[in-house]
Design a protein around this motif. Structure first.
Motif, PDB file in Angstrom:
ATOM      1  N   ARG A  57       0.826  -1.209   0.000  1.00 38.70           N
ATOM      2  CA  ARG A  57       0.000   0.000   0.000  1.00 38.70           C
ATOM      3  C   ARG A  57       0.865   1.266   0.000  1.00 38.70           C
ATOM      4  N   ILE A  58       1.976   1.245   0.746  1.00 37.23           N
ATOM      5  CA  ILE A  58       2.899   2.386   0.755  1.00 37.23           C
ATOM      6  C   ILE A  58       3.430   2.627  -0.655  1.00 37.23           C
ATOM      7  N   CYS A  59       3.893   1.562  -1.289  1.00 38.82           N
ATOM      8  CA  CYS A  59       4.436   1.699  -2.645  1.00 38.82           C
ATOM      9  C   CYS A  59       3.375   2.197  -3.618  1.00 38.82           C
ATOM     10  N   ALA A  81       2.491   9.513  -6.881  1.00 39.37           N
ATOM     11  CA  ALA A  81       2.920  10.896  -6.660  1.00 39.37           C
ATOM     12  C   ALA A  81       4.440  10.957  -6.581  1.00 39.37           C
ATOM     13  N   GLU A  82       4.959  12.141  -6.785  1.00 41.01           N
ATOM     14  CA  GLU A  82       6.413  12.310  -6.686  1.00 41.01           C
ATOM     15  C   GLU A  82       6.874  12.171  -5.236  1.00 41.01           C
ATOM     16  N   GLN A  83       6.165  12.800  -4.304  1.00 40.34           N
ATOM     17  CA  GLN A  83       6.462  12.725  -2.877  1.00 40.34           C
ATOM     18  C   GLN A  83       5.147  12.776  -2.115  1.00 40.34           C
ATOM     19  N   VAL A  84       5.118  12.078  -0.971  1.00 36.06           N
ATOM     20  CA  VAL A  84       3.949  12.114  -0.109  1.00 36.06           C
ATOM     21  C   VAL A  84       4.438  12.310   1.327  1.00 36.06           C
ATOM     22  N   GLU A  85       3.786  13.193   2.043  1.00 37.22           N
ATOM     23  CA  GLU A  85       4.172  13.453   3.426  1.00 37.22           C
ATOM     24  C   GLU A  85       3.889  12.223   4.295  1.00 37.22           C
ATOM     25  N   VAL A  93      12.686   3.173  -1.105  1.00 31.25           N
ATOM     26  CA  VAL A  93      12.075   4.421  -0.650  1.00 31.25           C
ATOM     27  C   VAL A  93      13.158   5.325  -0.080  1.00 31.25           C
ATOM     28  N   GLU A  94      12.991   6.612  -0.295  1.00 33.84           N
ATOM     29  CA  GLU A  94      13.877   7.586   0.344  1.00 33.84           C
ATOM     30  C   GLU A  94      13.013   8.619   1.038  1.00 33.84           C
ATOM     31  N   SER A 131       9.313   9.149  -0.885  1.00 37.24           N
ATOM     32  CA  SER A 131       9.199   8.961  -2.328  1.00 37.24           C
ATOM     33  C   SER A 131       9.832   7.633  -2.710  1.00 37.24           C
ATOM     34  N   LEU A 132       9.357   7.077  -3.816  1.00 40.32           N
ATOM     35  CA  LEU A 132       9.963   5.865  -4.358  1.00 40.32           C
ATOM     36  C   LEU A 132      11.241   6.246  -5.087  1.00 40.32           C
TER      37      LEU A 132
END
Length: 102
Positions: free
Chosen positions: A22-24, A30-34, A62-63, A78-79
């Motif tokens: 689900r995280i992935c 999206a490019e980044q998610v808080e 993930v980074e 973000s991935l």
């Protein structure tokens, strides 16, 4: 098809855990998610999300980026390029398992 955790098969045991999948999926869209947004969407605690994010970070998928906004430190997830490729390969492997293509 034999299901393994080898990358060349597409199926990735690291990603397959439900919360990590689900995280992935959230990060792929999206490019980044808080961090807080991901936590709310998954309905988990900070510590649960942090553990799953750590596993994905150790795999290089993930980074996180830290920034101060509204006088509070925020963490953005973000991935990585490798994470995006691994997620897409895993989804393709799942589709192959259930007999779907494309």
């Amino acid at each position: 098809m034999r299901v393994t955790d080898r990358a060349e098969d597409g199926f990735d045991a690291t990603i397959h855990a439900p919360n990590r999948l689900r995280i992935c999926a959230l990060l792929e869209a999206a490019e980044q998610v808080e961090f807080g947004v991901v936590r709310e969407r998954l309905g988990v605690s900070d510590s649960v999300l942090s553990k799953h994010v750590s596993v994905l970070m150790e795999a290089g998928y993930v980074e996180q980026t830290k920034a101060v906004r509204d006088t509070r430190q925020r963490v953005w997830l973000s991935l990585t390029k490798a994470g995006r490729a691994a997620y897409q390969a895993h989804v393709a492997a799942l589709r192959a398992i259930v007999g779907e293509t494309g």
